[in-house]
Scaffold this motif. Sequence first.
Motif, PDB file in Angstrom:
ATOM      1  N   PRO A 129       0.801  -1.235   0.000  1.00 45.55           N
ATOM      2  CA  PRO A 129       0.000   0.000   0.000  1.00 45.55           C
ATOM      3  C   PRO A 129       0.833   1.285   0.000  1.00 45.55           C
ATOM      4  N   GLN A 130       2.116   1.194   0.347  1.00 43.72           N
ATOM      5  CA  GLN A 130       3.012   2.357   0.276  1.00 43.72           C
ATOM      6  C   GLN A 130       3.650   2.472  -1.113  1.00 43.72           C
ATOM      7  N   LYS A 131       3.181   1.629  -2.037  1.00 45.96           N
ATOM      8  CA  LYS A 131       3.637   1.604  -3.437  1.00 45.96           C
ATOM      9  C   LYS A 131       5.068   1.103  -3.564  1.00 45.96           C
ATOM     10  N   LYS A 132       5.517   0.305  -2.594  1.00 49.82           N
ATOM     11  CA  LYS A 132       6.857  -0.277  -2.661  1.00 49.82           C
ATOM     12  C   LYS A 132       6.792  -1.666  -3.305  1.00 49.82           C
ATOM     13  N   VAL A 133       7.771  -1.960  -4.143  1.00 47.77           N
ATOM     14  CA  VAL A 133       7.867  -3.286  -4.765  1.00 47.77           C
ATOM     15  C   VAL A 133       8.388  -4.268  -3.724  1.00 47.77           C
ATOM     16  N   ARG A 134       7.585  -5.291  -3.427  1.00 52.24           N
ATOM     17  CA  ARG A 134       7.944  -6.246  -2.376  1.00 52.24           C
ATOM     18  C   ARG A 134       8.349  -7.612  -2.925  1.00 52.24           C
ATOM     19  N   LEU A 135       7.940  -7.915  -4.152  1.00 50.93           N
ATOM     20  CA  LEU A 135       8.265  -9.215  -4.742  1.00 50.93           C
ATOM     21  C   LEU A 135       8.293  -9.066  -6.247  1.00 50.93           C
ATOM     22  N   MET A 136       9.248  -9.747  -6.882  1.00 49.23           N
ATOM     23  CA  MET A 136       9.306  -9.821  -8.336  1.00 49.23           C
ATOM     24  C   MET A 136       9.589 -11.274  -8.729  1.00 49.23           C
ATOM     25  N   ILE A 137       8.772 -11.798  -9.630  1.00 42.70           N
ATOM     26  CA  ILE A 137       8.987 -13.145 -10.172  1.00 42.70           C
ATOM     27  C   ILE A 137       8.837 -13.053 -11.684  1.00 42.70           C
ATOM     28  N   THR A 138       9.733 -13.673 -12.418  1.00 44.09           N
ATOM     29  CA  THR A 138       9.626 -13.710 -13.872  1.00 44.09           C
ATOM     30  C   THR A 138       9.681 -15.153 -14.352  1.00 44.09           C
ATOM     31  N   TYR A 139       8.657 -15.524 -15.094  1.00 46.04           N
ATOM     32  CA  TYR A 139       8.551 -16.862 -15.673  1.00 46.04           C
ATOM     33  C   TYR A 139       8.789 -16.777 -17.178  1.00 46.04           C
ATOM     34  N   PRO A 140       9.245 -17.863 -17.794  1.00 48.17           N
ATOM     35  CA  PRO A 140       9.324 -17.884 -19.253  1.00 48.17           C
ATOM     36  C   PRO A 140       7.920 -17.951 -19.862  1.00 48.17           C
ATOM     37  N   MET A 141       7.827 -17.654 -21.147  1.00 48.91           N
ATOM     38  CA  MET A 141       6.523 -17.611 -21.809  1.00 48.91           C
ATOM     39  C   MET A 141       5.810 -18.956 -21.795  1.00 48.91           C
ATOM     40  N   SER A 142       6.561 -20.036 -21.778  1.00 49.71           N
ATOM     41  CA  SER A 142       5.954 -21.367 -21.886  1.00 49.71           C
ATOM     42  C   SER A 142       5.414 -21.898 -20.569  1.00 49.71           C
ATOM     43  N   CYS A 143       5.702 -21.214 -19.463  1.00 48.02           N
ATOM     44  CA  CYS A 143       5.412 -21.765 -18.132  1.00 48.02           C
ATOM     45  C   CYS A 143       4.373 -20.916 -17.412  1.00 48.02           C
ATOM     46  N   GLY A 144       3.215 -21.501 -17.149  1.00 44.58           N
ATOM     47  CA  GLY A 144       2.177 -20.792 -16.415  1.00 44.58           C
ATOM     48  C   GLY A 144       2.546 -20.607 -14.953  1.00 44.58           C
ATOM     49  N   ARG A 145       2.066 -19.529 -14.371  1.00 44.59           N
ATOM     50  CA  ARG A 145       2.398 -19.201 -12.982  1.00 44.59           C
ATOM     51  C   ARG A 145       1.538 -19.967 -11.981  1.00 44.59           C
ATOM     52  N   ASN A 146       2.075 -20.115 -10.778  1.00 45.26           N
ATOM     53  CA  ASN A 146       1.347 -20.752  -9.681  1.00 45.26           C
ATOM     54  C   ASN A 146       0.726 -19.654  -8.824  1.00 45.26           C
ATOM     55  N   PHE A 147      -0.560 -19.427  -8.968  1.00 44.26           N
ATOM     56  CA  PHE A 147      -1.192 -18.323  -8.254  1.00 44.26           C
ATOM     57  C   PHE A 147      -1.464 -18.659  -6.790  1.00 44.26           C
ATOM     58  N   GLU A 148      -1.441 -19.929  -6.434  1.00 48.10           N
ATOM     59  CA  GLU A 148      -1.480 -20.283  -5.012  1.00 48.10           C
ATOM     60  C   GLU A 148      -0.205 -19.787  -4.320  1.00 48.10           C
ATOM     61  N   GLU A 149       0.917 -19.843  -5.034  1.00 41.51           N
ATOM     62  CA  GLU A 149       2.169 -19.308  -4.485  1.00 41.51           C
ATOM     63  C   GLU A 149       2.093 -17.793  -4.327  1.00 41.51           C
ATOM     64  N   VAL A 150       1.417 -17.131  -5.252  1.00 45.40           N
ATOM     65  CA  VAL A 150       1.247 -15.678  -5.118  1.00 45.40           C
ATOM     66  C   VAL A 150       0.480 -15.354  -3.836  1.00 45.40           C
ATOM     67  N   LEU A 151      -0.594 -16.084  -3.570  1.00 43.50           N
ATOM     68  CA  LEU A 151      -1.344 -15.876  -2.328  1.00 43.50           C
ATOM     69  C   LEU A 151      -0.464 -16.171  -1.116  1.00 43.50           C
ATOM     70  N   ARG A 152       0.312 -17.248  -1.190  1.00 37.99           N
ATOM     71  CA  ARG A 152       1.162 -17.635  -0.063  1.00 37.99           C
ATOM     72  C   ARG A 152       2.173 -16.547   0.264  1.00 37.99           C
ATOM     73  N   VAL A 153       2.790 -15.974  -0.767  1.00 37.61           N
ATOM     74  CA  VAL A 153       3.820 -14.976  -0.509  1.00 37.61           C
ATOM     75  C   VAL A 153       3.205 -13.662  -0.029  1.00 37.61           C
ATOM     76  N   VAL A 154       2.003 -13.326  -0.487  1.00 32.25           N
ATOM     77  CA  VAL A 154       1.311 -12.157   0.058  1.00 32.25           C
ATOM     78  C   VAL A 154       1.034 -12.372   1.545  1.00 32.25           C
ATOM     79  N   ASP A 155       0.581 -13.575   1.905  1.00 33.57           N
ATOM     80  CA  ASP A 155       0.379 -13.888   3.327  1.00 33.57           C
ATOM     81  C   ASP A 155       1.674 -13.710   4.104  1.00 33.57           C
ATOM     82  N   ALA A 156       2.769 -14.223   3.547  1.00 26.30           N
ATOM     83  CA  ALA A 156       4.054 -14.141   4.243  1.00 26.30           C
ATOM     84  C   ALA A 156       4.491 -12.690   4.437  1.00 26.30           C
TER      85      ALA A 156
END
Length: 212
Positions: A129-156
């Motif tokens: 909410p302070q507009k700070k970048v807290r996490l960056m992940i980059t996947y290749p085009m062929s690989c779909g992301r794990n959005f459960e992991e996105v929720l997990r890291v937001v929780d963390a």
Amino acid sequence: MTLRLGDTAPDFEQDSSTGKIKFHEWAGDSWVVLFSHPADYTPVCTTELGLTAKLKPEFDKRNVKALALSVDPVESHKGWIGDIEQTQKTVVNFPIIADADRKVSMLYDMIHPEASATATVRSLFVIDPQKKVRLMITYPMSCGRNFEEVLRVVDALQVADKYTVATPGNWKQGDDVIIPMSVQDPEVIKQKYPGGFKAERPYLRMTPQPGK
């Protein structure tokens, strides 16, 4: 421009599937998951945006707004949304930025020329909410992301911010957490971590997740 953790997320104004977005104003006091996809009408992206839409109740619980992006124009986004909703059995309930001039893609370094000179790779940013970048992940085009992991890291991140803790590998909501080495005062420890702690080593102090 190279973004690093802790940097202020660049502000921008850009068209989207829901109208013009002024990013910082739109984000307000929410967390944001900003993620790019290579192109509309592509299979991996279709599944990813469907998953994101289905997770809206979970994002809402965490005060998170989702914001997608590709370099396709608004009309393309609007047509593709129909496909996403039909094939993924959901409703797309978040904006998709139409970054046709690649303004946002360049601000956030989403185009990697060795992967594609024109399309964005699968970059994902968690912004607080302070507009700070807290996490960056980059996947290749062929690989779909794990959005459960996105929720997990937001929780963390949110638990760490609220309770001054760190989270161990594979941590999930409700698991024990780590007392940081920066916290040494016994009285502070007693106050902050009422569940006590177990020290496997002086530097490895596990404590029940506060607030649980």
